[in-house]
Motif scaffolding. Structure first.
Motif, PDB file in Angstrom:
ATOM      1  N   UNK A 289      18.598  12.018  63.676  1.00  0.00           N
ATOM      2  CA  UNK A 289      17.192  11.950  64.086  1.00  0.00           C
ATOM      3  C   UNK A 289      16.265  11.819  62.883  1.00  0.00           C
ATOM      4  N   UNK A 290      16.576  10.847  62.022  1.00  0.00           N
ATOM      5  CA  UNK A 290      15.796  10.594  60.816  1.00  0.00           C
ATOM      6  C   UNK A 290      15.283   9.161  60.818  1.00  0.00           C
ATOM      7  N   UNK A 291      14.153   8.902  60.160  1.00  0.00           N
ATOM      8  CA  UNK A 291      13.687   7.513  60.033  1.00  0.00           C
ATOM      9  C   UNK A 291      14.579   6.726  59.087  1.00  0.00           C
ATOM     10  N   UNK A 292      14.521   5.412  59.192  1.00  0.00           N
ATOM     11  CA  UNK A 292      15.270   4.569  58.270  1.00  0.00           C
ATOM     12  C   UNK A 292      14.685   4.679  56.872  1.00  0.00           C
ATOM     13  N   UNK A 293      15.540   4.485  55.875  1.00  0.00           N
ATOM     14  CA  UNK A 293      15.158   4.701  54.485  1.00  0.00           C
ATOM     15  C   UNK A 293      15.079   3.384  53.715  1.00  0.00           C
ATOM     16  N   UNK A 294      14.504   3.472  52.526  1.00  0.00           N
ATOM     17  CA  UNK A 294      14.427   2.328  51.617  1.00  0.00           C
ATOM     18  C   UNK A 294      15.649   2.251  50.708  1.00  0.00           C
ATOM     19  N   UNK A 295      16.226   3.414  50.414  1.00  0.00           N
ATOM     20  CA  UNK A 295      17.408   3.502  49.561  1.00  0.00           C
ATOM     21  C   UNK A 295      18.413   4.453  50.204  1.00  0.00           C
ATOM     22  N   UNK A 296      19.691   4.100  50.103  1.00  0.00           N
ATOM     23  CA  UNK A 296      20.769   5.008  50.488  1.00  0.00           C
ATOM     24  C   UNK A 296      21.781   5.020  49.346  1.00  0.00           C
ATOM     25  N   UNK A 297      22.128   6.197  48.872  1.00  0.00           N
ATOM     26  CA  UNK A 297      23.012   6.306  47.706  1.00  0.00           C
ATOM     27  C   UNK A 297      24.153   7.263  48.006  1.00  0.00           C
ATOM     28  N   UNK A 298      25.247   7.094  47.277  1.00  0.00           N
ATOM     29  CA  UNK A 298      26.370   8.010  47.465  1.00  0.00           C
ATOM     30  C   UNK A 298      27.365   7.897  46.324  1.00  0.00           C
ATOM     31  N   UNK A 299      27.971   9.030  46.029  1.00  0.00           N
ATOM     32  CA  UNK A 299      29.138   9.131  45.156  1.00  0.00           C
ATOM     33  C   UNK A 299      30.257   9.704  46.028  1.00  0.00           C
ATOM     34  N   UNK A 300      30.867   8.855  46.880  1.00  0.00           N
ATOM     35  CA  UNK A 300      31.826   9.377  47.869  1.00  0.00           C
ATOM     36  C   UNK A 300      33.042   9.985  47.191  1.00  0.00           C
ATOM     37  N   UNK A 301      33.759  10.851  47.916  1.00  0.00           N
ATOM     38  CA  UNK A 301      35.042  11.331  47.392  1.00  0.00           C
ATOM     39  C   UNK A 301      35.929  10.148  47.026  1.00  0.00           C
ATOM     40  N   UNK A 302      36.657  10.277  45.942  1.00  0.00           N
ATOM     41  CA  UNK A 302      37.391   9.138  45.392  1.00  0.00           C
ATOM     42  C   UNK A 302      38.725   8.868  46.080  1.00  0.00           C
ATOM     43  N   UNK A 303      39.209   9.808  46.896  1.00  0.00           N
ATOM     44  CA  UNK A 303      40.525   9.640  47.508  1.00  0.00           C
ATOM     45  C   UNK A 303      40.441   9.920  49.001  1.00  0.00           C
ATOM     46  N   UNK A 304      41.221   9.165  49.782  1.00  0.00           N
ATOM     47  CA  UNK A 304      41.316   9.444  51.210  1.00  0.00           C
ATOM     48  C   UNK A 304      42.766   9.708  51.625  1.00  0.00           C
ATOM     49  N   UNK A 305      43.606   9.920  50.630  1.00  0.00           N
ATOM     50  CA  UNK A 305      45.015  10.225  50.872  1.00  0.00           C
ATOM     51  C   UNK A 305      45.416  11.359  49.933  1.00  0.00           C
ATOM     52  N   UNK A 306      45.658  12.524  50.488  1.00  0.00           N
ATOM     53  CA  UNK A 306      45.957  13.700  49.654  1.00  0.00           C
ATOM     54  C   UNK A 306      47.276  13.552  48.899  1.00  0.00           C
ATOM     55  N   UNK A 307      48.133  12.636  49.322  1.00  0.00           N
ATOM     56  CA  UNK A 307      49.389  12.430  48.600  1.00  0.00           C
ATOM     57  C   UNK A 307      49.192  11.586  47.351  1.00  0.00           C
ATOM     58  N   UNK A 308      47.970  11.030  47.163  1.00  0.00           N
ATOM     59  CA  UNK A 308      47.719  10.156  46.018  1.00  0.00           C
ATOM     60  C   UNK A 308      47.426  10.930  44.747  1.00  0.00           C
ATOM     61  N   UNK A 309      47.244  12.226  44.835  1.00  0.00           N
ATOM     62  CA  UNK A 309      46.937  13.031  43.657  1.00  0.00           C
ATOM     63  C   UNK A 309      47.443  14.442  43.878  1.00  0.00           C
TER      64      UNK A 309
END
Length: 259
Positions: free
Chosen positions: A122-142
């Motif tokens: 329930x938020x208005x649309x933004x001018x900027x969207x930023x992220x530093x997502x988690x680097x892994x999506x497979x726990x067996x990779x590290x």
């Protein structure tokens, strides 16, 4: 400052011990967990690449303790800041950091998961969207990260959830900015390409003679311009200094990062 939640607000007392760091040459004070994940270089580079104007809205997916938002606020005064963070302890720290840096009146921190989707916030649309997502999506990779760092390293819903919320949070013509592992560049471009274009890529190299380990990716929602590959940012040289002159100026807030 507005406080909101789409997840239960339960905080583990073991995660409440904090230390204070000084960023941007002391312009930003940041409380971070004494144990567990702490923001560093990636957050600083992401914030340095935001070229927003006063009055614009910026949304960060996975804001943690607010390291990116607080540095963006110092670099680009007068913005409307919104962060989404699923860890209640980190979200609470982000709110404290907004108070500490005097931007509580323009900052909203929501406790929630990126998998919820932007439309449910329930938020208005933004001018900027930023992220530093988690680097892994497979726990067996590290090697299994410590519990305090798991949320910062493992993306339970994969990159799809992160790119989806960034794409849906900005208006047409809005900017999307991410920092991630260089080896995920093709995946990220493929996910963003459905609704965004005008890509600009900035490689980040540890040394001039070594391959990039990070990339900054900027996209424009509905953009159609050709992809631009920027000159690489080199973080270190062999002089014995901690960082190159260019990198040090960016980290101290004396220079911006053009993506």
């Amino acid at each position: 400052m507005t406080t909101a939640s789409v997840l239960p607000e339960t905080v583990d007392p073991a995660q409440t011990q904090v230390v204070e760091s000084a960023l941007l040459g002391g312009r930003v004070r940041l409380l971070q967990p004494a144990r567990g994940y702490r923001a560093g270089m990636d957050a600083a580079l992401l914030a340095a690449a935001v070229a927003a104007r006063p009055g614009q809205r910026i949304f960060e997916a996975g804001c943690g303790a607010g390291a990116v938002l607080m540095q963006v606020a110092a670099r680009c005064p007068g913005l409307i800041l919104t962060g989404l963070e699923r860890d209640p302890a980190a979200a609470a720290l982000a709110r404290r950091n907004a108070d500490l840096n005097g931007v509580q009146g323009q900052t909203t921190v929501i406790t929630g998961d990126v998998a919820t989707g932007y439309g449910n916030l329930d938020l208005p649309l933004c001018d900027w969207a930023v992220s530093n997502p988690p680097f892994f999506d497979d726990e067996t990779a590290l090697r299994a990260p410590s519990p305090g760092k798991r949320g910062a390293w493992i993306a339970d819903d994969g990159l799809v959830a992160w790119t989806d919320i960034l794409l849906s949070s900005v208006k047409d013509g809005g900017r999307i900015l991410m920092i991630h592992r260089a080896d995920r560049l093709a995946d990220i471009l493929g996910l963003l390409n459905e609704k965004a274009g005008s890509f600009a890529i900035l490689p980040v190299q540890p040394f001039a003679d070594q391959p990039a380990k990070r990339v900054l990716i900027k996209a424009v929602k509905r953009g159609k311009a050709p992809l631009v590959l920027r000159p690489a940012l080199v973080l270190h040289d062999r002089s014995g200094a901690k960082h190159t002159v260019e990198a040090e100026a960016i980290l101290r807030g004396e220079a911006d990062l053009i993506v």
